[in-house]
Scaffold this active site. Structure first.
Site, short mmCIF file in Angstrom:
data_model
loop_
_atom_site.label_atom_id
_atom_site.label_comp_id
_atom_site.label_asym_id
_atom_site.label_seq_id
_atom_site.Cartn_x
_atom_site.Cartn_y
_atom_site.Cartn_z
CB CYS A 153 -5.98 -2.14 -13.60
SG CYS A 153 -6.49 -3.64 -12.78
CG HIS A 196 -1.97 1.00 1.13
ND1 HIS A 196 -3.06 0.85 0.31
CD2 HIS A 196 -2.05 2.23 1.67
CE1 HIS A 196 -3.78 1.94 0.38
NE2 HIS A 196 -3.20 2.79 1.19
C1 PEP Z 1 -3.72 -5.86 -8.52
O1 PEP Z 1 -3.75 -6.83 -7.76
O2 PEP Z 1 -2.82 -5.67 -9.37
C2 PEP Z 1 -4.77 -4.83 -8.44
C3 PEP Z 1 -4.86 -3.87 -9.33
O3 PEP Z 1 -5.61 -4.88 -7.39
P1 PEP Z 1 -5.23 -4.42 -5.89
O4 PEP Z 1 -3.87 -3.78 -5.91
O5 PEP Z 1 -6.30 -3.49 -5.46
O6 PEP Z 1 -5.24 -5.74 -5.16
#
Ligand code: PEP
Ligand code: MG
Length: 560
Positions: A485, A186
């Site tokens: 993404c 994060h």
């Molecule tokens: C991912 O896992 O790459 C994603 C975009 O979702 P998150 O980071 O919210 O788990």
């Protein structure tokens, strides 16, 4: 010796270190007043501590703006709340220590707030913050949370939780360094979103003295204490090159005109407005769980409609990909996930919560459909953590029942990448979540600093799975778009590789749009394909990155 970690957000800056204080531990249950302390003295100490906390929060409120100001003002009031203090005094008079007394008093007031529900229930989080601050004041240790400072500083922490980063003021914090955390943690995501240079997994950095002067290089992943002339020159040079990065003109394309729409990852309406202003061509990932983090009850359909509509309104006529709630692991939502699971990343998270808490997903799809009515957006909907063909088919049927016509899946579990041909027989598109795809392919928790090297989307095995997902999407009988993404899309060199692997859109934090667009525009599609092959053939993640970067001279020119 510099501290070396993983650079996760570019930039080179000099500044003063402020260490993130350790969280406040719970005073032992039943902790009694010390024999040498009278109840009257303890009550006086408690009153003084709560007033000091109130004064500190008020002075922070004076320096803050907007939502942060309102939250700080409300929290400051809570510090001397008469019901809270009266209840704590009762516990002290019954023999408990002042620390334990305020802890217990807060628990009962919080329970009352939670029972009231709605706005009042949300205040319970502020109450717990006040409680920890009062206990820290009584113990004479630093208050929890991001430190306050009259001057900008470099924040050093073991790692940052989503709740900490919510209060991070980018005007105050000029760089982030963590001793733990991985490249997909994060902390890394938020640093890129805020455009702050950041280094994660810099082992030992949490031991740097508070107040020390350091140099942070968010590209090389180094932190130098007491920087010399060389570092000062590098920071000066960055300040000039960074300003050379032209604004994004709203069209992602290669040098020979192959279009790669560049979209934004957003967590709500405010982000969406900023993303539109930054030129994003749509939203490639609306993390709906971010609209409701910290909530311990399911948001009503009305609240959800309002949250989603805010995002749709920022992108008239454009595509917005809404991801259904991805609760669990690093993003717990108490109304969906079980905090006691032994292995949360492999647990009931994402789409799987529909098995244990049925109804929430169905209501969310209804809310998305209602929000989409009357909007000119092209609303696409995808489920996180899809692992099997049956799950994809079931999700598509739920979308159809809600009247949503463009269902899709995230490909972030290796089984979904391997079976993309069959999965895409049931849904209209796929979006590669490279953050989770990397952690599951490499069996390396994305939040753990010591595993940072494994947790790189440059791992050839991850790139191979991306290539397989794209190949499955254009298999006989169908031709479905596959976007990315995950954070990989925000790395300009990797964005070129992904384009070369056949990915059709890239979704990222809006801060990365200009850099990705500039680097993408420096290569032709054939060159991107060549670089993708180079990366796939590399023996390691480090070699893949090295080889590709050495063929992209624009990266050095732009200081990326
Ligand atoms: C991912 O896992 O790459 C994603 C975009 O979702 P998150 O980071 O919210 O788990
Ligand atoms: Mg994910």
């Amino acid at each position: 010796m510099p501290f070396t970690g993983v650079g996760v957000s570019p930039g080179r800056v000099l500044g003063t270190v402020r260490q993130m204080p350790a969280p406040v531990s719970e005073p032992p249950a039943g902790e009694r007043l010390a024999a040498s302390t009278s109840a009257d003295d303890a009550v006086a100490a408690l009153r003084a501590a709560s007033k000091a906390v109130q004064a500190e929060l008020k002075s922070r409120a004076e320096r803050a703006h907007g939502d942060a100001k309102a939250v700080l003002e409300a929290t400051a009031q809570m510090a001397t709340d008469s019901m809270l203090i009266k209840s704590a005094v009762k516990h002290i008079n019954a023999g408990l220590s002042a620390e334990r007394a305020i802890w217990e008093a807060s628990a009962s007031v919080a329970e009352m707030l939670l029972n009231l529900g709605g706005y009042m229930a949300e205040r319970a989080t502020d109450l717990f913050d006040v409680r920890s601050r009062i206990v820290a004041e009584l113990r004479g240790v630093a208050a929890p949370g991001i430190p306050a400072s009259a001057t900008p500083f470099i924040l050093v922490a073991e790692d940052l939780a989503p709740a900490d980063t919510a209060t991070l003021d980018p005007a105050q914090v000029i760089a982030l360094v963590t001793s733990g955390g991985g490249p997909q943690s994060h902390t890394a995501i938020i640093a890129r979103a805020l455009g702050l240079p950041a280094v994660v997994a810099a082992v030992g950095a949490d031991g740097i003295a508070d107040g020390a002067e350091v140099y942070v290089d968010g590209t090389a992943g180094t932190v130098v204490v007491d920087p010399g002339a060389e570092e000062v020159a590098a920071a000066d040079a960055w300040a000039t090159t960074a300003s050379r990065l032209v604004d994004f003109d709203g069209n992602g394309r290669t040098a020979d005109g192959h279009l790669v729409p560049l979209l934004a990852n957003v967590g709500g309406a405010k982000d969406a407005v900023k993303a539109a202003a930054a030129g994003a061509q749509g939203v490639g990932l609306l993390r709906t769980e971010f609209c409701f983090l910290g909530r311990d009850s399911e948001p009503s359909i009305t609240e959800q409609v309002e949250a989603y509509r805010g995002v749709f309104d920022a992108f008239p006529d454009k595509k917005v990909v809404v991801r259904t709630l991805d609760a669990g692991a690093d993003k717990p939502l108490p109304f969906l996930t079980d905090a006691t699971e032994p292995n949360p990343a492999l647990g009931v998270r994402g789409y799987r919560t529909d098995w244990t808490t049925p109804g929430v997903l169905e209501r969310q799809l209804a809310a998305i459909a209602t929000a989409a009515e009357g909007s000119t957006c092209q609303v696409w909907v995808m489920a996180p953590m899809i692992a099997t063909v049956e799950e994809a088919a079931h999700f598509a049927s739920m979308c159809a029942a809600a009247g949503l016509t463009t269902p899709g899946v995230m490909v972030e579990v290796p089984s979904a990448a391997l079976r993309s041909e069959f999965i895409l027989g049931h849904v209209e598109f796929a979006s590669l979540g490279t953050n989770d795809l990397t952690q599951y392919t490499m069996a390396a928790d994305r939040q753990l600093g010591p595993l940072a090297a494994l947790n790189s989307p440059w791992q050839p095995a991850v790139l191979q799975l991306i290539g397989m997902t794209v190949a499955g999407a254009v298999a006989e009988g169908h031709d479905k778009p596959v976007g990315v993404c995950g954070e990989a899309a925000a790395d300009p060199a990797l964005a070129v590789v992904l384009t070369g692997l056949g990915v059709s859109t890239l979704s990222m934090t809006p801060r990365a749009l200009a850099a990705v667009a500039a680097v993408l525009a420096s290569v032709t599609l054939d060159q991107a394909k060549h670089l993708a092959q180079l990366a796939l053939a590399a023996p390691s993640a480090a070699a893949a990155k090295e080889r590709v970067r050495s063929e992209l001279p624009i990266l050095a020119e732009l200081g990326l």
